[in-house]
Design a protein around this motif. Structure first.
Motif, short mmCIF file in Angstrom:
data_model
loop_
_atom_site.label_atom_id
_atom_site.label_comp_id
_atom_site.label_asym_id
_atom_site.label_seq_id
_atom_site.Cartn_x
_atom_site.Cartn_y
_atom_site.Cartn_z
N ASP A 1 -67.00 48.31 19.01
CA ASP A 1 -67.59 48.90 17.48
C ASP A 1 -68.83 49.75 17.89
O ASP A 1 -68.85 50.80 17.29
CB ASP A 1 -67.76 47.97 16.54
CG ASP A 1 -67.98 48.61 15.21
OD1 ASP A 1 -67.13 49.45 14.76
OD2 ASP A 1 -69.06 48.49 14.38
N ARG B 1 -57.86 40.13 11.28
CA ARG B 1 -58.29 41.42 10.36
C ARG B 1 -59.39 40.90 9.56
O ARG B 1 -60.32 41.97 9.42
CB ARG B 1 -57.08 41.66 9.17
CG ARG B 1 -55.89 42.34 9.98
CD ARG B 1 -54.88 42.89 8.83
NE ARG B 1 -53.54 43.14 9.21
CZ ARG B 1 -53.45 44.12 9.57
NH1 ARG B 1 -54.15 45.19 9.25
NH2 ARG B 1 -52.07 44.94 10.05
N ASP B 2 -59.56 39.81 9.21
CA ASP B 2 -60.67 39.34 8.29
C ASP B 2 -61.60 39.44 8.74
O ASP B 2 -62.95 39.83 8.66
CB ASP B 2 -60.22 37.95 7.54
CG ASP B 2 -59.22 37.92 6.54
OD1 ASP B 2 -59.07 39.08 6.16
OD2 ASP B 2 -58.80 36.81 6.43
N ALA C 1 -62.66 41.40 11.48
CA ALA C 1 -63.04 42.84 11.93
C ALA C 1 -63.57 43.23 10.66
O ALA C 1 -64.50 43.98 10.70
CB ALA C 1 -61.91 43.54 12.19
N LYS C 2 -63.23 42.89 9.33
CA LYS C 2 -64.02 43.45 7.89
C LYS C 2 -65.30 42.52 8.02
O LYS C 2 -66.34 43.21 7.59
CB LYS C 2 -63.04 43.02 7.00
CG LYS C 2 -63.36 43.69 5.63
CD LYS C 2 -62.42 43.35 4.67
CE LYS C 2 -62.80 43.83 3.46
NZ LYS C 2 -61.83 43.45 2.07
N LEU C 3 -65.44 41.08 8.41
CA LEU C 3 -66.30 40.46 8.10
C LEU C 3 -67.63 41.13 9.22
O LEU C 3 -68.90 41.07 8.86
CB LEU C 3 -66.10 39.16 8.53
CG LEU C 3 -67.27 37.98 8.49
CD1 LEU C 3 -67.27 37.72 6.95
CD2 LEU C 3 -66.84 36.75 9.04
N ASN D 1 -68.04 44.15 10.15
CA ASN D 1 -68.26 45.71 9.72
C ASN D 1 -67.75 46.60 10.99
O ASN D 1 -68.40 47.23 11.53
CB ASN D 1 -69.69 45.90 9.53
CG ASN D 1 -69.90 47.15 9.00
OD1 ASN D 1 -68.88 47.81 8.68
ND2 ASN D 1 -71.32 47.69 8.60
N THR E 1 -65.41 42.56 20.33
CA THR E 1 -65.01 43.43 19.02
C THR E 1 -66.23 44.40 18.78
O THR E 1 -66.18 45.41 18.33
CB THR E 1 -64.40 42.88 17.73
OG1 THR E 1 -63.30 41.99 18.33
CG2 THR E 1 -64.13 43.81 16.83
N THR F 1 -65.27 49.46 12.70
CA THR F 1 -64.77 50.55 12.01
C THR F 1 -63.57 51.02 12.96
O THR F 1 -63.30 51.99 13.31
CB THR F 1 -65.54 51.74 12.27
OG1 THR F 1 -66.35 51.67 13.72
CG2 THR F 1 -66.92 51.49 11.56
N ASN F 2 -62.58 50.01 13.09
CA ASN F 2 -61.39 50.28 14.00
C ASN F 2 -60.52 51.17 13.11
O ASN F 2 -60.29 50.99 11.87
CB ASN F 2 -60.50 48.94 14.28
CG ASN F 2 -60.28 48.12 13.11
OD1 ASN F 2 -61.47 47.63 12.45
ND2 ASN F 2 -58.86 47.92 12.80
N GLN G 1 -53.79 37.42 10.41
CA GLN G 1 -54.92 37.95 9.19
C GLN G 1 -56.04 37.34 9.37
O GLN G 1 -57.20 38.19 8.91
CB GLN G 1 -54.11 37.26 7.86
CG GLN G 1 -55.05 37.75 6.68
CD GLN G 1 -54.96 39.38 6.31
OE1 GLN G 1 -53.95 39.70 6.65
NE2 GLN G 1 -56.00 39.93 5.99
N ASP H 1 -76.00 48.65 8.78
CA ASP H 1 -76.57 48.83 7.46
C ASP H 1 -78.02 48.76 7.26
O ASP H 1 -78.48 49.38 6.64
CB ASP H 1 -76.15 46.92 6.93
CG ASP H 1 -74.55 46.90 6.73
OD1 ASP H 1 -73.83 48.09 6.50
OD2 ASP H 1 -74.28 45.89 6.54
#
Length: 518
Positions: A32, A81-82, A84-86, A88, A28, A90-91, A78, A468
């Motif tokens: 990204d 999904r979590d 991907a957020k963790l 960072n 992933t 950008t899907n 889920q 970041d």
């Protein structure tokens, strides 16, 4: 939107019978980095990830958990999904194969395959691995303790049931022609050779429906059958583009064929044999590239739950930091090779390359500007040969990094950037600004400006890898948010006299916690 070149990149959709681990994070993050790079380079990017939620393996996992398959997949999906957020990520879309849009697309593709004359009803007798959701020939199996095992090590079971078949055997020559005419369709090159050898060995027709379980998409017109999970799963890539709507102006018309499917080497065959065959049969274009990356071991051992050495992404981030983890995974091994995750290697890269090389360069230069130039970016006054050599090297980075990322050579792209960071650190030592401060303040201004401009170039190019940290560096140079794409590498320069904030370290050294410390 219309003026920019489209670029469609996908992760594999992750199977929801387990929790995400470092292997999922690796794929992933790689996608990204590509998506971020292409956006900064002016492309209209569509970046897709998601979860694969049908099949016998999921049904069995749900039964073992004591809940129905939909509730099970809702929960486990889920987690991804979590993740991907963790990380960072950008899907632009997250697809689940249990969604209605997937059912519509898969059944539409099935009808196309039927219309093409490439599907027939028969009966399947043979070996099947529930863990791999794959069929295997007798010649591919090994025996141990009276049981048979697939080449992956998964146990297989004998299956006999009515089944629809796809005439895969008819696609041997079209597939070999595809591999010959488009040598970069499968990468890396070693994987292309493997696939070609497999296809040259002869293809058997493929069972594409099951009747012995029910958790899947129904075959249109024959609901006793559910579709083979791989026909279902692979279709996700076009589902997300609105298939079966292929009209001019549709997302499908804009983004298909995919520029890059990123997959683990264990699912290469499905993506480079079955998927292009399905697409050719349906009269649809095949993807431009399938890239198979390697697997990670941990401290020299295969990752396994029984050994207890599964590396969880959340643990890495808590221990080392997000951008540090992203950097390590992209730098440590040539993409496409297998690699080993070792704590020692991670700490060496964090402390050596991030803290000492990159972080220290930024900290030294910004601190000297703060101290020697009243916190304002100096105005250059006549560049000398060492300055232009430094700036030329910085400006040449984009071409090199672009070429390396276009073949998914993430580590080589970072090598090119670190080569410039190394040159900049040597330039600091050779120019000795601390001495110029006493002898030649005009020359001091030019040297510090040259360094600040080099850091700007580097920070813009490290954004895809470490978003970041790179943005924090650009903030300290007061680079406007709208001047951080690759166009700004050539058109934008720093403005002398700009007040800069007090410098803040971006890459702290990793210090091992003391034994017994909480």
């Amino acid at each position: 939107m219309s003026g920019r070149t489209p670029y469609f990149i996908t992760t594999p959709i992750y199977y929801v019978n387990d929790a995400p681990h470092v292997g999922h994070a690796y794929t992933t993050i790689a996608c990204d980095v590509m998506a971020r790079f292409k956006r900064l380079d002016g492309f209209d990017v569509k970046f897709l990830t998601g979860t694969d939620e049908h099949g016998q393996k999921v049904q069995k996992s749900a039964e073992a958990a004591g809940i129905d398959p939909q509730a099970f997949t809702d929960r486990v999906s889920q987690n991804f999904r979590d993740l991907a957020k963790l990380l960072n990520i950008t899907n632009d879309d997250f697809i689940r194969t249990t969604e209605e849009r997937q059912r519509i697309a898969v059944q539409a593709l099935w009808r196309k395959l039927m219309e093409s004359g490439n599907v027939y009803l028969g009966s399947y007798s043979g070996w099947y691995s529930v863990r791999d959701e794959a069929y295997y020939g007798e010649d591919e199996l090994t025996q141990r303790d009276g049981k048979r095992f697939a080449p992956t090590g998964a146990e297989v079971e004998w299956v006999e049931e009515p089944s629809y078949f796809f005439k895969l055997s008819a696609f041997q020559e079209p597939l070999l022609k595809l591999y010959e005419e488009r040598p970069d369709f499968i990468m890396p090159a070693g994987k292309r050779s493997e696939v070609m050898a497999f296809v040259r060995g002869g293809l058997r027709d493929l069972s594409i429906s099951r009747t012995t379980f029910s958790w899947g998409i129904k075959v249109p017109g024959d609901e006793a059958h559910v579709m083979y999970v791989w026909l279902d799963a692979l279709t996700n890539y076009i589902t997300a583009l609105g298939y079966p709507n292929t009209a001019p102006g549709s997302e499908f018309a804009r983004y298909w064929p995919a520029d890059l499917h990123m997959v683990g080497k264990d699912i290469l065959r499905f993506h480079t044999v079955y998927w292009p065959a399905f697409l050719i049969a349906a009269g649809l274009p095949v993807p431009k590239r399938v890239f198979a990356h390697g697997w990670w071991t941990v401290e020299g051992e295969k990752m396994s739950k029984s050994v207890g050495n599964v590396v969880k992404p959340g643990d890495l981030l808590d221990t080392y930091g997000l951008d540090q983890t992203r950097y390590f995974l992209m730098r440590e091994i040539p993409f496409g090779n297998d690699g080993d995750f070792s704590k020692k290697a991670m700490i060496q890269r964090i402390n050596g390359e991030l803290a000492n090389d990159y972080g220290n360069l930024c900290q030294r230069v910004l601190s000297m500007i703060q101290k020697y130039c009243d916190g304002k970016l100096p105005q250059p006054d006549g560049f000398q040969e060492p300055d232009t050599r430094m700036l030329d090297a910085a400006r040449a980075m984009l071409g090199t990094v672009r070429a390396e990322l276009d073949v998914q050579a993430f580590n080589k792209a970072l090598d090119a950037i670190w080569s410039v960071i190394g040159q900049a650190n040597r330039y600091v030592d050779e120019m000795a600004p601390w001495s110029l401060r006493k002898t030649d303040t005009v020359r001091l201004g030019t040297v510090l400006y040259t360094l600040a401009e080099t850091i700007r170039q580097v920070a813009i190019l490290t954004q895809p890898f470490m978003p970041d940290a790179s943005n924090r560096i650009l903030d300290q140079l007061m680079v406007p948010m709208d001047a951080r794409d690759f166009n700004a590498l050539e058109t934008g320069v720093l403005t002398g006299g700009t007040p800069l904030p007090a410098p803040q370290g971006v890459f702290p050294r990793y210090v091992e916690p003391e034994a017994g410390a909480a």
